[in-house]
Motif scaffolding. Structure first.
Motif, PDB file in Angstrom:
ATOM      1  N   ILE A  26     -75.716  -6.123 -71.638  1.00  0.00           N
ATOM      2  CA  ILE A  26     -74.446  -5.434 -71.370  1.00  0.00           C
ATOM      3  C   ILE A  26     -74.409  -4.722 -70.018  1.00  0.00           C
ATOM      4  CG2 ILE A  26     -73.660  -5.099 -73.753  1.00  0.00           C
ATOM      5  CD1 ILE A  26     -74.943  -2.279 -73.629  1.00  0.00           C
ATOM      6  N   ARG A  28     -76.733  -4.015 -66.025  1.00  0.00           N
ATOM      7  CA  ARG A  28     -77.918  -4.213 -65.202  1.00  0.00           C
ATOM      8  C   ARG A  28     -77.892  -3.257 -64.029  1.00  0.00           C
ATOM      9  NH1 ARG A  28     -79.490 -10.234 -63.603  1.00  0.00           N
ATOM     10  NH2 ARG A  28     -79.321 -10.425 -65.848  1.00  0.00           N
ATOM     11  N   PHE A  98     -75.715   3.582 -78.499  1.00  0.00           N
ATOM     12  CA  PHE A  98     -74.873   2.580 -77.839  1.00  0.00           C
ATOM     13  C   PHE A  98     -73.507   3.204 -77.574  1.00  0.00           C
ATOM     14  CE2 PHE A  98     -71.726  -0.930 -78.540  1.00  0.00           C
ATOM     15  CZ  PHE A  98     -71.960  -1.599 -77.352  1.00  0.00           C
TER      16      PHE A  98
HETATM   17  N1  LIG Z   1     -76.302   3.587 -73.730  1.00  0.00           N
HETATM   18  C1  LIG Z   1     -75.491   2.679 -73.198  1.00  0.00           C
HETATM   19  N2  LIG Z   1     -74.474   2.182 -73.911  1.00  0.00           N
HETATM   20  C2  LIG Z   1     -73.658   1.260 -73.394  1.00  0.00           C
HETATM   21  N3  LIG Z   1     -73.769   0.769 -72.135  1.00  0.00           N
HETATM   22  C3  LIG Z   1     -74.754   1.226 -71.367  1.00  0.00           C
HETATM   23  C4  LIG Z   1     -75.671   2.205 -71.854  1.00  0.00           C
HETATM   24  N4  LIG Z   1     -76.550   2.476 -70.853  1.00  0.00           N
HETATM   25  C5  LIG Z   1     -76.195   1.712 -69.816  1.00  0.00           C
HETATM   26  N5  LIG Z   1     -75.125   0.948 -70.097  1.00  0.00           N
HETATM   27  C6  LIG Z   1     -74.453  -0.024 -69.217  1.00  0.00           C
HETATM   28  O1  LIG Z   1     -75.440  -0.666 -68.438  1.00  0.00           O
HETATM   29  C7  LIG Z   1     -75.155  -0.513 -67.048  1.00  0.00           C
HETATM   30  C8  LIG Z   1     -76.432  -0.495 -66.261  1.00  0.00           C
HETATM   31  O2  LIG Z   1     -77.086   0.732 -66.491  1.00  0.00           O
HETATM   32  P1  LIG Z   1     -78.298   1.197 -65.599  1.00  0.00           P
HETATM   33  O3  LIG Z   1     -78.521   2.619 -65.925  1.00  0.00           O
HETATM   34  O4  LIG Z   1     -79.424   0.270 -65.762  1.00  0.00           O
HETATM   35  O5  LIG Z   1     -77.838   0.968 -64.108  1.00  0.00           O
HETATM   36  P2  LIG Z   1     -76.746   1.676 -63.205  1.00  0.00           P
HETATM   37  O6  LIG Z   1     -76.670   3.127 -63.503  1.00  0.00           O
HETATM   38  O7  LIG Z   1     -75.472   0.890 -63.305  1.00  0.00           O
HETATM   39  O8  LIG Z   1     -77.357   1.419 -61.766  1.00  0.00           O
HETATM   40  P3  LIG Z   1     -78.618   2.123 -61.092  1.00  0.00           P
HETATM   41  O9  LIG Z   1     -79.786   1.267 -61.387  1.00  0.00           O
HETATM   42  O10 LIG Z   1     -78.240   2.115 -59.663  1.00  0.00           O
HETATM   43  O11 LIG Z   1     -78.733   3.499 -61.627  1.00  0.00           O
HETATM   44  C9  LIG Z   1     -74.316   0.764 -66.956  1.00  0.00           C
HETATM   45  O12 LIG Z   1     -73.525   0.796 -65.802  1.00  0.00           O
HETATM   46  C10 LIG Z   1     -73.494   0.679 -68.249  1.00  0.00           C
HETATM   47  O13 LIG Z   1     -72.349  -0.131 -68.045  1.00  0.00           O
END
Ligand SMILES: Nc1ncnc2c1ncn2[C@@H]1O[C@H](COP(=O)(O)OP(=O)(O)OP(=O)(O)O)[C@@H](O)[C@H]1O
Length: 502
Positions: A26, A28, A98
């Motif tokens: 969902i 990255r 989630f």
């Molecule tokens: N607990 C969660 N529930 C639902 N979606 C999530 C959750 N955590 C993360 N996501 C989704 O996954 C995406 C990627 O999260 P991640 O924290 O890996 O990277 P980011 O914050 O987008 O980028 P960066 O690596 O630069 O911090 C988020 O932008 C969000 O859309």
């Protein structure tokens, strides 16, 4: 190497990967992939798993573990807590609630590409500020506030996440004492577009006010669909440009008004302005900002977001697929071995795909500090043009005028040539990256073609091919220039290009 302390706090969530069934990807980030999954022993409860590649992560495992432990001790309704975490091969799995509507950034890019309406911005920022106020009170900085780290649930609950770079000012060893009573951190952390000037120049240290700057940039991101500077091309030079100087002192209210004719209230503009004060001490605290007039008429909450933002929103999975097609998602980090520099570069890829071009952006970036180059110089491209146009001597003179250390005259020609050569190399590398991005977008589009959208996609492919062709030609030109530079790299010719016909 399980995180025992976190586990003690969340004893029901198993520390065994087999207890979780991954449903779909969902999200990255730079060094993590996020999955929707079921926790089988807990009645198949839906959870999110953030799988952090420890080989690729900028933060070391001890720091991550310490942060997870610290975060498990914090409790606030606007802060996403993790249930537990454990190592699976070379990945750290963080099991967390989630948030079914994903990040605000993913919502904006799907449904509000030109930004959210002000009442929704006000609700989201207020909830974010409540989390920040709590964190700062507890002696913590988040250090990566941005729309992709603000998550939202189907009932409109807003929570900040991603404490990958968050840190306690009481625990971190890399702080310097400041004239004020506040302790200050010195390491560069966060995401370039959102980084406060004092974080970029972190030698002097920074504190909780860095989060307030990032919140100001996030306010602009929510209002316009992207942060300032996101129109810059995808290359590591962006990171370097921003690390060199990130001036916002001439910030004027209504920064993007000319661009999309959006009107903002006086209160919103003032809110952004006070957050983006160059001088950290003049930025209000999170607590004070909660009383800002921008929030005065904001009696609304989650329900308002449900009706006005979340209604008819495609599912998180669908949005993720769509973002992948548009090329807004990081390339899978397992695909290739990327150096730390390349990881920084990867960060900019997602944003480059947005293809915005805000002409009246008021940020004032400058350019890369190349290894061994004059730190006051401009872009590699500028260096090359300067060299071609005025010859090496002027380049050197100019550099000296700008305070560069004196060099012996014998070294000058070489260093100037070397500088231009390095600049060209960097430029070529950057073009190579762009070419790869275009190629991968074409690949992704190819995989995702649906019959009904075939025509539209074919046009996009055609356009991308044309862009690729232009890049190829530029690249070829640069290669020729590099060859010429190599030929001129001769200590006997004093660094100047000698045209024997002259
Ligand atoms: N607990 C969660 N529930 C639902 N979606 C999530 C959750 N955590 C993360 N996501 C989704 O996954 C995406 C990627 O999260 P991640 O924290 O890996 O990277 P980011 O914050 O987008 O980028 P960066 O690596 O630069 O911090 C988020 O932008 C969000 O859309």
């Amino acid at each position: 190497m399980a995180n025992q302390e976190a586990a003690r706090n969340s004893p029901h969530y198993p520390l065994d990967p087999n207890a979780y069934q991954i449903i779909s990807e969902i999200g990255r980030g730079v060094s993590a992939v996020v999955y929707k999954a079921l926790c089988l022993p807990l009645n198949s409860q839906v959870v999110a798993i953030k799988s952090i590649d420890l080989d690729k992560s900028r933060t070391n495992i001890d720091t991550i573990r310490r942060e997870i432990t610290t975060m498990s001790l914090l409790s606030h309704r606007n802060i996403l807590k993790s249930y537990c975490s454990f190592i699976v091969h070379s990945k750290l799995w963080v099991i967390m609630p989630f948030m079914s509507c994903g990040s605000i950034q993913s919502i904006i890019s799907t449904k509000f590409p030109n930004g959210l309406p002000e009442p929704s911005i006000s609700i989201i920022l207020k909830e974010t500020l409540q989390a920040l106020s709590y964190l700062h009170d507890q002696g913590h900085l988040h250090r990566d506030i941005k729309a992709s780290n603000i998550l939202i649930d189907s009932d409109g609950r807003v929570k900040i996440a991603d404490f990958g770079v968050s840190v306690s000012i009481y625990e971190n060893s890399s702080y310097v004492s400041s004239s004020s009573s506040n302790q200050m951190l010195t390491d560069v952390a966060g995401t370039p577009y959102w980084m406060a000037p004092e974080v970029i120049h972190s030698r002097n240290g920074y504190g909780v006010k860095a989060d307030i700057w990032s919140l100001g940039i996030t306010a602009l991101e929510l209002a316009h669909g992207r942060p300032p500077l996101s129109h810059l091309p995808p290359s590591k030079s962006l990171m370097l440009k921003i690390t060199k100087r990130f001036k916002f002192s001439d910030y004027r209210q209504g920064a993007y008004d000319g661009e999309n004719k959006k009107k903002f209230t006086k209160q919103f503009k003032d809110f952004v302005k006070v957050c983006l004060d160059q001088e950290p001490s003049r930025r209000p605290t999170a607590e004070k900002l909660l009383k800002h007039p921008f929030f005065e008429r904001n009696g609304r909450g989650g329900e308002y977001l449900v009706r006005n933002v979340l209604k008819d929103l495609p599912s998180i999975e669908q949005r993720f697929k769509e973002m992948k097609i548009k090329g807004l998602v990081m390339r899978k980090f397992e695909d290739d071995e990327e150096s730390e520099e390349e990881v920084s570069r990867a960060k900019t890829r997602r944003i480059s795909g947005w293809n915005f071009n805000p002409n009246d952006c008021e940020l004032n970036p400058t350019f890369p500090i190349l290894k061994g180059a004059n730190p006051l110089s401009t872009t590699p491209y500028d260096e090359v043009v300067k060299f071609m146009r005025f010859g090496g001597e002027n380049v050197i003179k100019n550099n000296e005028e700008q305070g560069e250390e004196q060099q012996s005259s014998g070294d000058r020609g070489n260093s100037s040539n070397g500088l231009v050569l390095r600049s060209l190399m960097h430029l070529r590398e950057s073009l190579e990256m762009q070419k790869q991005d275009v190629n991968s977008m074409i690949r992704m589009l190819g995989e995702a073609v649906e019959v009904s959208r075939e025509e539209e996609l074919a046009k996009t492919v055609e356009r991308l091919n044309a862009e690729l062709e232009v890049e190829r030609e530029r690249n070829l030109g640069l290669q020729v220039e590099i060859e010429i530079m190599k030929l001129t790299l001769n200590p006997n010719n004093n660094g100047f290009y000698r045209d024997d016909n002259e």
